[in-house]
Design a protein around this motif. Structure first.
Motif, PDB file in Angstrom:
ATOM      1  N   ARG A  26       0.821  -1.188   0.000  1.00  0.00           N
ATOM      2  CA  ARG A  26       0.000   0.000   0.000  1.00  0.00           C
ATOM      3  C   ARG A  26       0.868   1.256   0.000  1.00  0.00           C
ATOM      4  O   ARG A  26       2.013   1.246   0.454  1.00  0.00           O
ATOM      5  N   VAL A  27       0.273   2.327  -0.489  1.00  0.00           N
ATOM      6  CA  VAL A  27       1.003   3.600  -0.561  1.00  0.00           C
ATOM      7  C   VAL A  27       1.402   4.068   0.823  1.00  0.00           C
ATOM      8  O   VAL A  27       2.540   4.483   1.064  1.00  0.00           O
TER       9      VAL A  27
ATOM     10  N   ARG B 240       7.170   0.413 -12.933  1.00  0.00           N
ATOM     11  CA  ARG B 240       6.300   1.522 -13.339  1.00  0.00           C
ATOM     12  C   ARG B 240       4.988   1.540 -12.562  1.00  0.00           C
ATOM     13  O   ARG B 240       4.015   2.139 -12.999  1.00  0.00           O
ATOM     14  N   SER B 241       4.975   0.912 -11.408  1.00  0.00           N
ATOM     15  CA  SER B 241       3.774   0.878 -10.593  1.00  0.00           C
ATOM     16  C   SER B 241       3.431   2.268 -10.072  1.00  0.00           C
ATOM     17  O   SER B 241       4.282   2.980  -9.528  1.00  0.00           O
ATOM     18  N   GLY B 242       2.191   2.648 -10.208  1.00  0.00           N
ATOM     19  CA  GLY B 242       1.753   3.934  -9.694  1.00  0.00           C
ATOM     20  C   GLY B 242       1.734   3.985  -8.179  1.00  0.00           C
ATOM     21  O   GLY B 242       1.876   5.058  -7.578  1.00  0.00           O
ATOM     22  N   THR B 243       1.575   2.803  -7.541  1.00  0.00           N
ATOM     23  CA  THR B 243       1.546   2.756  -6.075  1.00  0.00           C
ATOM     24  C   THR B 243       2.880   3.186  -5.492  1.00  0.00           C
ATOM     25  O   THR B 243       2.950   4.042  -4.603  1.00  0.00           O
ATOM     26  N   TYR B 244       3.969   2.589  -5.988  1.00  0.00           N
ATOM     27  CA  TYR B 244       5.284   2.932  -5.469  1.00  0.00           C
ATOM     28  C   TYR B 244       5.709   4.333  -5.892  1.00  0.00           C
ATOM     29  O   TYR B 244       6.473   4.992  -5.189  1.00  0.00           O
ATOM     30  N   ALA B 245       5.244   4.796  -7.034  1.00  0.00           N
ATOM     31  CA  ALA B 245       5.548   6.160  -7.450  1.00  0.00           C
ATOM     32  C   ALA B 245       4.933   7.168  -6.490  1.00  0.00           C
ATOM     33  O   ALA B 245       5.581   8.132  -6.060  1.00  0.00           O
TER      34      ALA B 245
END
Length: 317
Positions: free
Chosen positions: A123-124, A144-149
């Protein structure tokens, strides 16, 4: 060697003391509740760290020090945890605790290639909280996961985000494959002509279903031509799916694809197969009319193939 050791024993006169008696320890030789010397205790810890439970127990037994694997694992768990310094370049990726259901996050020091921490989920908030509690991360290496970004932007706003090498190669391979398929008409013909492909078969609209040519790519092209032929006659997708015996989602994908090769992009993952050296022989025999997978399997097995029949059957059908 036998060591005769005399130590003092102390007794407690308090009635409510649950210990009641205490024995003096010799530094470097004995320790509380220990049934072996401190030297042997340390010596057993080294193979336990290198070989884990069962293998280190077998190694200890070979040196006439019988000990169970559970004891060796307790030695490992009893080691003090050393706090790892916050890495300058942090690798963040997910891994499956239960594939398809439960995922966690692993944090790795890219410069030393050693794991730093494991987080219970992906989770973010969890990742961002860890980054905020461990300041000093300058570079975040991730997919390229938006969560880790988003977690990196919240927990380490000054860190630089880079893509790791594996995902760079993966994304590059996919982009090249899609580009080549899209512009395949502009590519020059190879100097040596390949074996003649199997003739494509287009079924009439009243057929019970698309005829299988024996290869996945040929079957997709046949289905694509049949679906588009029925669409040109004004037949609805639901009727086409019922007439051809295909799922509606499959018919929808075939209808939306302008070219059948668009549906084949990504099906080949670039990994070598044990069947690769025998595929030209299978293709030639199939073109000659020998379409039984069992028979083809027996033929290539006589020529040295050591794989399973299921691989041959999947390639043929």
């Amino acid at each position: 060697m036998i060591i005769e050791l005399q130590v003092r024993r102390f007794r407690c006169h308090q009635q409510d003391c649950f210990k009641a008696t205490f024995v003096e320890q010799v530094p470097g030789l004995t320790f509380r509740y220990g049934r072996r010397s401190q030297g042997l205790h340390t010596a057993l810890r080294h193979p336990a760290l290198m070989l884990a439970g069962r293998a280190s127990a077998r190694r200890a037994d070979a040196f006439a020090v019988p000990v169970s694997r559970s004891t060796l694992l307790r030695l490992i768990r009893g080691l003090p945890e050393t706090a790892s310094p916050t890495p300058r370049v942090l690798g963040v990726d997910e891994f499956a605790l239960r594939k398809g259901h439960v995922y966690a996050t692993i944090l790795v020091d890219i410069e030393t290639r050693r794991p730093v921490d494991l987080l219970p989920d992906r989770r973010v908030g969890t990742v961002a909280r860890w980054l905020a509690d461990h300041p000093g991360v300058e570079v975040i290496c991730r997919d390229r996961s938006g969560t880790y970004a988003e977690a990196g932007r919240l927990g380490a706003p000054d860190a630089i985000h880079v893509a790791d090498r594996w995902h760079l190669w993966k994304n590059l391979a996919e982009a090249v494959e899609k580009t080549v398929v899209h512009h395949r008409a502009l590519l020059p013909e190879p100097p040596t002509s390949p074996p003649a492909p199997l003739p494509a078969v287009v079924l009439p609209p009243d057929a019970a279903g698309p005829r299988r040519s024996g290869r996945l790519s040929d079957r997709v092209r046949e289905q694509h031509a049949t679906v588009h032929g029925l669409l040109a006659e004004g037949i609805a997708l639901r009727v086409i799916a019922r007439r051809l015996g295909l799922a509606r989602n499959t018919v929808r994908r075939l209808a939306h694809a302008k070219d059948p090769d668009e549906l084949l992009v990504g099906r080949w993952n670039g990994r070598a197969s044990i069947l690769d050296p025998y595929k030209p022989y299978i293709d030639r025999r199939y073109a000659e009319g020998h379409t039984v997978a069992r028979r083809l399997f027996m033929e290539i097995r006589e020529r040295g193939y050591g794989g399973q029949e299921q691989i041959v059957r999947k390639y043929v059908h």
